[in-house]
Design a protein around this motif. Sequence first.
Motif, PDB file in Angstrom:
ATOM      1  N   GLU A   1       3.360   2.790   2.873  1.00 49.66           N
ATOM      2  CA  GLU A   1       3.814   1.738   3.791  1.00 49.66           C
ATOM      3  C   GLU A   1       5.084   1.051   3.269  1.00 49.66           C
ATOM      4  O   GLU A   1       5.517   0.056   3.843  1.00 49.66           O
ATOM      5  CB  GLU A   1       2.712   0.671   3.968  1.00 49.66           C
TER       6      GLU A   1
ATOM      7  N   ARG B   1      -2.239  -7.768   2.656  1.00 48.33           N
ATOM      8  CA  ARG B   1      -2.752  -6.707   1.777  1.00 48.33           C
ATOM      9  C   ARG B   1      -1.762  -5.562   1.617  1.00 48.33           C
ATOM     10  O   ARG B   1      -2.068  -4.555   0.980  1.00 48.33           O
ATOM     11  CB  ARG B   1      -4.080  -6.179   2.325  1.00 48.33           C
TER      12      ARG B   1
ATOM     13  N   LEU C   1       4.328  -6.279   7.275  1.00 48.87           N
ATOM     14  CA  LEU C   1       3.072  -5.927   6.620  1.00 48.87           C
ATOM     15  C   LEU C   1       2.131  -7.128   6.629  1.00 48.87           C
ATOM     16  O   LEU C   1       2.572  -8.276   6.725  1.00 48.87           O
ATOM     17  CB  LEU C   1       3.325  -5.518   5.162  1.00 48.87           C
ATOM     18  N   ASN C   2       0.826  -6.849   6.493  1.00 54.31           N
ATOM     19  CA  ASN C   2      -0.119  -7.956   6.330  1.00 54.31           C
ATOM     20  C   ASN C   2      -0.180  -8.346   4.852  1.00 54.31           C
ATOM     21  O   ASN C   2       0.507  -7.748   4.014  1.00 54.31           O
ATOM     22  CB  ASN C   2      -1.497  -7.605   6.893  1.00 54.31           C
TER      23      ASN C   2
ATOM     24  N   SER D   1      -0.517  -3.670   4.084  1.00 51.82           N
ATOM     25  CA  SER D   1      -0.710  -2.602   5.061  1.00 51.82           C
ATOM     26  C   SER D   1       0.021  -2.931   6.355  1.00 51.82           C
ATOM     27  O   SER D   1       0.370  -4.094   6.611  1.00 51.82           O
ATOM     28  CB  SER D   1      -2.202  -2.417   5.362  1.00 51.82           C
ATOM     29  N   ARG D   2       0.231  -1.919   7.189  1.00 50.91           N
ATOM     30  CA  ARG D   2       0.926  -2.128   8.456  1.00 50.91           C
ATOM     31  C   ARG D   2       0.128  -3.031   9.380  1.00 50.91           C
ATOM     32  O   ARG D   2      -1.104  -3.075   9.330  1.00 50.91           O
ATOM     33  CB  ARG D   2       1.208  -0.792   9.150  1.00 50.91           C
TER      34      ARG D   2
ATOM     35  N   LYS E   1       0.836  -1.197   0.000  1.00 48.80           N
ATOM     36  CA  LYS E   1       0.000   0.000   0.000  1.00 48.80           C
ATOM     37  C   LYS E   1       0.877   1.255   0.000  1.00 48.80           C
ATOM     38  O   LYS E   1       1.931   1.287   0.650  1.00 48.80           O
ATOM     39  CB  LYS E   1      -0.895  -0.022   1.248  1.00 48.80           C
TER      40      LYS E   1
ATOM     41  N   SER F   1      -1.302  -4.230  13.013  1.00 46.18           N
ATOM     42  CA  SER F   1      -1.740  -3.576  14.245  1.00 46.18           C
ATOM     43  C   SER F   1      -1.094  -4.241  15.448  1.00 46.18           C
ATOM     44  O   SER F   1      -0.652  -5.394  15.388  1.00 46.18           O
ATOM     45  CB  SER F   1      -3.267  -3.658  14.380  1.00 46.18           C
TER      46      SER F   1
END
Length: 299
Positions: free
Chosen positions: A207, A216, A213-214, A218-219, A204, A221
């Motif tokens: 990022e 997808r 990262l996941n 993204s960062r 993403k 959690s």
Amino acid sequence: MNWASAIKGFKAYLKLERSLAGNSIKAYSRDLDKLYQYADSLLDKKSPKDFSLQDLRQFIAWVNELGMIPSTQSRIISGIKAFYKFLLMEDYISADPSELLETPKIQRKLPDTLSVVEINELIAAIDLSKPEGTRNKAMLEVLYGCGLRVSELTELKLSNLYPEIEFIKVTGKGSKERLVPIGGEAILALKMWTDFVRVHIPIKKGEEDLVFLNRRGSRLSRVYVFLMIKDLVATVGLKKKISPHTFRHSFATHLVEGGADLRAVQEMLGHESITTTEIYTHLDREYLKSTIIGFHPRN
């Protein structure tokens, strides 16, 4: 000066001048909200500048009656002191009523730790046949190998990895940066993740520099890291309450037990005060017993 404007100014001060993280600012705000609630419950509706030392002591008595434990009371008092120092600095008040406010004595709770065997069991339980398994192994190796906070792990950047000199740069509380040594196992696990799995993830925008990262792009959690560790604990069958912070506690405890200099451990953990690090000088009874048996001349 009313409560809303005073608290708003204090939050701006914490963010801009003290560079505190969002979670820390929220914690201060919640504690000040309790003082505001108390002030609003009084017949004379005191403003922040109207509070005396006796008023603050009565507030702490009120907090105590609500059933809050000494550690929570201590945190609230710390927030109040910071708030009134801010008001004094900004010339909203001419004297600090919190200066002589006493903090309750707290029995320091020794942190839960994992043995090296237990850490190895948890890491070995990770399913490496899945792409996220490689990532999760790297995360645990870095958590334990570098003693990071969970937020420091999720915010770790590729540009702050220096495997060739075996260091990483970490951004800790208050946006303070520190260099932390990283060992061979963690470096290898990171390399497996970044070179063979992460490169295949569509990342993403914004990022790109984050290490973890996941799927997808993204960062991750903080909650994900907690849940991942919880699942591993259940898989292994450990009967301990374990969180990401347990790996940080274990990192520090194992270093101190191994004879590491306390100042060096303080630097690696990013503690402002050595007294915070001193909690890791606790040693379990078996370790003390084996030390005496091994080294005392009468044994």
